[in-house]
Design an enzyme around this catalytic site. Sequence first.
Site, PDB file in Angstrom:
ATOM      1  CB  THR A  21      -0.911  -0.030   1.249  1.00 49.15           C
ATOM      2  OG1 THR A  21      -1.781  -1.158   1.149  1.00 49.15           O
ATOM      3  CG2 THR A  21      -1.757   1.235   1.362  1.00 49.15           C
ATOM      4  N   GLY A  22       0.358   2.333  -0.619  1.00 53.54           N
ATOM      5  CA  GLY A  22       1.107   3.583  -0.663  1.00 53.54           C
ATOM      6  C   GLY A  22       1.425   3.954  -2.103  1.00 53.54           C
ATOM      7  CG  ASP A  25       4.034  -2.752   1.621  1.00 49.14           C
ATOM      8  OD1 ASP A  25       3.711  -1.677   1.094  1.00 49.14           O
ATOM      9  OD2 ASP A  25       3.462  -3.213   2.633  1.00 49.14           O
ATOM     10  CD  GLU A  30       1.420  -1.442   4.527  1.00 48.24           C
ATOM     11  OE1 GLU A  30       1.328  -0.813   3.477  1.00 48.24           O
ATOM     12  OE2 GLU A  30       1.948  -0.966   5.556  1.00 48.24           O
TER      13      GLU A  30
HETATM   14  C1  5RP Z   1       1.254   2.311   4.230  1.00 46.23           C
HETATM   15  C2  5RP Z   1       2.729   2.180   4.174  1.00 46.23           C
HETATM   16  C3  5RP Z   1       3.410   2.688   2.964  1.00 46.23           C
HETATM   17  O1  5RP Z   1       4.103   1.638   2.358  1.00 46.23           O
HETATM   18  C4  5RP Z   1       4.350   3.782   3.355  1.00 46.23           C
HETATM   19  O2  5RP Z   1       3.588   4.784   4.020  1.00 46.23           O
HETATM   20  C5  5RP Z   1       5.066   4.385   2.157  1.00 46.23           C
HETATM   21  O3  5RP Z   1       4.157   5.032   1.331  1.00 46.23           O
HETATM   22  P1  5RP Z   1       4.629   5.928   0.111  1.00 46.23           P
HETATM   23  O4  5RP Z   1       5.276   5.007  -0.889  1.00 46.23           O
HETATM   24  O5  5RP Z   1       3.360   6.585  -0.390  1.00 46.23           O
HETATM   25  O6  5RP Z   1       5.592   6.956   0.660  1.00 46.23           O
HETATM   26  O7  5RP Z   1       3.371   1.687   5.067  1.00 46.23           O
HETATM   27  O8  5RP Z   1       0.773   1.891   5.468  1.00 46.23           O
END
Ligand code: 5RP
Length: 225
Positions: A28-29, A83, A105
């Site tokens: 996610t993200g 991830d 996650e």
């Molecule tokens: C979500 C997460 C994401 O992987 C983390 O916040 C990184 O996100 P981004 O790639 O948008 O900076 O842990 O819970």
Amino acid sequence: MTEDEQKQAAAEKAVTYIREGMVVGLGTGSCAAKMVDLVGAKVKAGLSITGIPTSEATAAQARDLGIPIVGLEAVDKIDLTIDGTDEVDPQGRLIKGGGGAHLREKIVASLSDRMIVVAEAKKKVPVLGAFKLPVEVIRFAAPALKSRLAALGSTPVLRQKPDGTPFVSDEGNYIFDCDFGKIEDPERLALSLSTLPGVVEHGLFIGFADLIIIGTDNGVEIIEV
Ligand code: 5RP
């Protein structure tokens, strides 16, 4: 390279580790979303995989792209999870949960044979802790846990949505973003947090990452943990 290009480069490298027939944990993200887009393109081109999304947002994205997704009841194990992260230190320890999905996650990562972490260069840090550590808590316990988290040495702030109401995770919980300053002993902090009744999960991922792929101005850096 812009940060966006660094994320794209890391995601492109990460999907080369996906093989036909794999069960793949989908993170996610924003960086993970680029990876999911690439998986979608591979599926459209004929790749057969089964995805395990780590959030409702990722599940919706995967469905839109035609990636077959299932829940944990449908698989014996997960071959590979890809991830993003909010921080990664030289030992491959992570802070995750900026997107509020760290509970699912971590469960998905814990069931995976291998976890590949993708990120842009700024996520690599010498010591964890500049990013406030997300701690997911049962709503009932939130008022009491605020002071208990403070007693552990942090400044906990209840995460809010833009409209000022509390952010609620996919599992229906609240999140405190906790400023612990530099986290010199992540293992010890992880243990302290895990033993607080009412804490569901914290964003320290220790011993999960197997491979870190960082997009940099000079291409991708690959770190084996
Ligand atoms: C979500 C997460 C994401 O992987 C983390 O916040 C990184 O996100 P981004 O790639 O948008 O900076 O842990 O819970």
